[in-house]
Design a protein around this motif. Structure first.
Motif, short mmCIF file in Angstrom:
data_model
loop_
_atom_site.label_atom_id
_atom_site.label_comp_id
_atom_site.label_asym_id
_atom_site.label_seq_id
_atom_site.Cartn_x
_atom_site.Cartn_y
_atom_site.Cartn_z
N PHE A 144 0.83 -1.21 0.00
CA PHE A 144 0.00 0.00 0.00
C PHE A 144 0.87 1.26 0.00
O PHE A 144 0.74 2.12 -0.88
N PHE A 145 1.75 1.38 0.98
CA PHE A 145 2.61 2.57 1.06
C PHE A 145 3.66 2.58 -0.05
O PHE A 145 4.02 3.65 -0.54
N GLY A 146 4.15 1.40 -0.43
CA GLY A 146 5.13 1.35 -1.52
C GLY A 146 4.57 1.90 -2.82
O GLY A 146 5.24 2.65 -3.53
N GLY A 147 3.33 1.54 -3.15
CA GLY A 147 2.70 2.05 -4.36
C GLY A 147 2.56 3.56 -4.33
O GLY A 147 2.88 4.26 -5.33
N ILE A 148 2.11 4.11 -3.20
CA ILE A 148 1.97 5.56 -3.07
C ILE A 148 3.32 6.25 -3.19
O ILE A 148 3.47 7.28 -3.88
N PHE A 149 4.34 5.70 -2.54
CA PHE A 149 5.66 6.32 -2.56
C PHE A 149 6.29 6.29 -3.96
O PHE A 149 6.96 7.25 -4.37
N VAL A 224 -3.70 9.00 11.57
CA VAL A 224 -2.99 10.24 11.23
C VAL A 224 -1.84 9.94 10.26
O VAL A 224 -1.61 10.69 9.30
N GLU A 225 -1.13 8.85 10.49
CA GLU A 225 -0.04 8.48 9.60
C GLU A 225 -0.55 8.17 8.20
O GLU A 225 0.03 8.61 7.19
N ALA A 226 -1.66 7.42 8.12
CA ALA A 226 -2.24 7.09 6.81
C ALA A 226 -2.67 8.34 6.08
O ALA A 226 -2.46 8.46 4.86
N ASN A 227 -3.27 9.29 6.79
CA ASN A 227 -3.70 10.54 6.16
C ASN A 227 -2.52 11.38 5.69
O ASN A 227 -2.51 11.89 4.56
N ALA A 228 -1.53 11.53 6.57
CA ALA A 228 -0.42 12.45 6.29
C ALA A 228 0.56 11.87 5.27
O ALA A 228 0.86 12.52 4.25
N LEU A 229 1.07 10.67 5.54
CA LEU A 229 2.11 10.09 4.69
C LEU A 229 1.56 9.29 3.52
O LEU A 229 2.25 9.10 2.52
N GLY A 230 0.31 8.84 3.64
CA GLY A 230 -0.27 8.05 2.57
C GLY A 230 -1.13 8.85 1.61
O GLY A 230 -1.58 8.31 0.58
N PHE A 231 -1.35 10.14 1.91
CA PHE A 231 -2.21 10.94 1.02
C PHE A 231 -1.79 12.40 0.91
O PHE A 231 -1.44 12.87 -0.18
N LEU A 232 -1.80 13.14 2.02
CA LEU A 232 -1.59 14.59 1.94
C LEU A 232 -0.22 14.96 1.38
O LEU A 232 -0.12 15.78 0.45
N LEU A 233 0.84 14.39 1.95
CA LEU A 233 2.18 14.70 1.47
C LEU A 233 2.40 14.28 0.02
O LEU A 233 2.88 15.08 -0.80
N PRO A 234 2.05 13.04 -0.38
CA PRO A 234 2.19 12.68 -1.80
C PRO A 234 1.36 13.56 -2.72
O PRO A 234 1.82 13.92 -3.81
N LEU A 235 0.14 13.92 -2.32
CA LEU A 235 -0.71 14.76 -3.17
C LEU A 235 -0.08 16.13 -3.37
O LEU A 235 -0.08 16.66 -4.49
N VAL A 270 -6.96 11.52 -11.25
CA VAL A 270 -7.30 10.14 -10.87
C VAL A 270 -6.84 9.84 -9.45
O VAL A 270 -7.57 9.25 -8.65
N PHE A 271 -5.62 10.26 -9.12
CA PHE A 271 -5.11 10.05 -7.76
C PHE A 271 -6.02 10.76 -6.75
O PHE A 271 -6.37 10.18 -5.71
N PHE A 272 -6.41 11.98 -7.05
CA PHE A 272 -7.25 12.75 -6.14
C PHE A 272 -8.63 12.10 -5.98
O PHE A 272 -9.13 11.94 -4.87
N LEU A 273 -9.25 11.72 -7.09
CA LEU A 273 -10.60 11.18 -7.04
C LEU A 273 -10.67 9.84 -6.32
O LEU A 273 -11.62 9.56 -5.58
N THR A 276 -9.09 10.55 -2.23
CA THR A 276 -9.64 11.57 -1.32
C THR A 276 -10.82 11.06 -0.49
O THR A 276 -10.84 11.26 0.74
N PRO A 277 -11.84 10.42 -1.08
CA PRO A 277 -12.97 9.96 -0.25
C PRO A 277 -12.54 9.02 0.88
O PRO A 277 -13.02 9.15 2.01
N TYR A 278 -11.63 8.11 0.58
CA TYR A 278 -11.17 7.16 1.59
C TYR A 278 -10.45 7.87 2.73
O TYR A 278 -10.67 7.57 3.92
N ASN A 279 -9.61 8.85 2.40
CA ASN A 279 -8.87 9.56 3.44
C ASN A 279 -9.77 10.47 4.26
O ASN A 279 -9.51 10.70 5.45
#
Length: 386
Positions: A144-149, A224-235, A270-273, A276-279
């Motif tokens: 999960f995190f590897g794909g985002i990174f 908080v980690e999932a929101n910050a490192l798995g979405f907000l920072l990459p976005l 596509v990344f945002f759509l 975003t709902p999940y986060n």
């Protein structure tokens, strides 16, 4: 994943709570009649007797997730295996972008490979063996995190190749790509560790079993980690990199500029759509941990929304091969070559010719694509398209 799999434990908990409540009612009705006595100060009201019933949500979640997980597994497996097969069988010299795309496909494969286990877990009453529980959860979050990174690293690499082409010429080598990829995998394992380090099989449930001192704070930190490192920072990194890339593309003269800009917008949108709902639901679940939603209907809606938005986010791993690989002309040629090779094997004719475009045509394409802003890169064609 653990948020959705709590459906099973939630159902068992609600049933036992309701049973306890009805038992108290029966005992009260069968007690001998006495004159009223003052209510003792030691009386405690059992709130579990009015526990919120999630049984229908659990039933729907089990059926819905089983179907979606199966579909995501099939399409994610096929798409990412095609990327790996195309990259590994290419006769051309590998570029740093190829290294990142290969690792993105590997992380997505690691992610989707756990979905059949979770499907079995949803359907089975026995759950997992403890070792399978730990490994499946670990592989899931690492993928999960590897794909985002790796999506983020690809965006940074495009920024370096196009906006800072001259300065990054010596740093964008295959050796650098391998080194950075190893660093990304290490970061993914480190960031994923809080998500699975306390996971164990307990009473047929594969859930986090936190020490008493961490029971209140650890689920909050995970969210908080999932929101910050798995979405907000990459976005934020994606938006910045592709905004600068688009500015560079607008300032140059290239006939394929419009196509590149459309692809860039597709990547970000596509990344945002999909994520975003999940986060947003993860954030709301964090608030729920502090009893922000005391109403039963709101809790039920939140549980259902988390399940639906999580599966939507998972679909993104099926789209990665299309967005990051097959949208490029190089990879379409790989697929064309693979298709013709399969036809040749089935029809028993020679496969030595006819699979690659003429050298002069290839040269013209690459010279066009490497003009203006990609002539410093080692993979000019992919620099524009990915």
């Amino acid at each position: 994943m653990s948020r959705i799999l709590e459906f099973k434990s939630a159902l068992g908990f609600r049933k036992s709570s309701l049973t306890s409540g009805w038992r108290m009612v029966r005992e009260a009705l069968t007690m001998p009649t006495h004159f009223p006595e003052p209510i003792s100060d030691d009386f405690q009201y059992d709130e579990s007797a009015e526990a919120c019933n999630m049984e229908d949500i659990v039933v729907f979640g089990t059926a819905f997730l089983s179907v979606v997980y199966s579909l995501v597994f099939v399409f994610g497996l096929v798409g990412n295996l095609l990327v790996i097969f195309s990259l590994s069988n290419s006769r051309k010299r590998k570029s740093i972008t190829d290294i990142y795309l290969l690792n993105l496909a590997l992380s997505d494969l690691l992610f989707v490979a756990t979905l059949p286990f979770w499907t079995h877990y949803l359907r089975s009453e026995q759950g997992f063996h403890n070792a399978v529980c730990k490994l499946t959860t670990a592989f899931f979050f690492i993928g999960f995190f590897g794909g985002i990174f790796f999506i983020t690293i690809i965006s940074i690499d495009r920024y370096l190749a196009i906006v800072l082409a001259a300065n990054s010429m010596n740093n964008r080598t295959v050796t650098h790509g391998v080194t950075i990829s190893l660093g990304v995998w290490a970061a993914a394992i480190l960031v994923a560790a809080p998500q699975f380090m306390f996971t164990k099989q307990k009473e047929n449930e594969c859930l986090g079993d936190y020490p008493e001192v961490l029971q209140d704070i650890w689920p909050v930190l995970r969210n908080v980690e999932a929101n910050a490192l798995g979405f907000l920072l990459p976005l934020l990194i994606l938006i910045y990199c592709y905004f600068r890339i688009m500015r560079t593309l607008f300032s140059c003269k290239n006939r394929k500029k419009a196509k590149a800009i459309k692809l860039i917008l597709l990547v970000v949108i596509v990344f945002f759509l999909f994520w975003t709902p999940y986060n947003i639901m993860i954030f709301l679940e964090t608030l729920n941990l502090y009893d922000f939603f005391p109403d039963c209907d709101m809790k039920r809606d939140l549980k259902l929304a988390i399940g639906v938005t999580e599966t939507i986010a998972f679909i993104h791993c099926c789209l990665n091969p299309i967005i990051y690989a097959f949208a490029g002309e190089k990879f379409r040629r790989y697929l064309s070559h693979l298709y013709r090779k399969c036809l040749a094997v089935l029809c028993c004719y020679s496969v030595d010719t006819g699979f690659s475009p003429p050298e002069s045509q290839t040269g013209r394409r690459e010279s066009i694509l490497s003009s203006n802003f990609t002539h410093y890169t080692s993979d000019g064609e992919v620099s524009l398209h990915v």
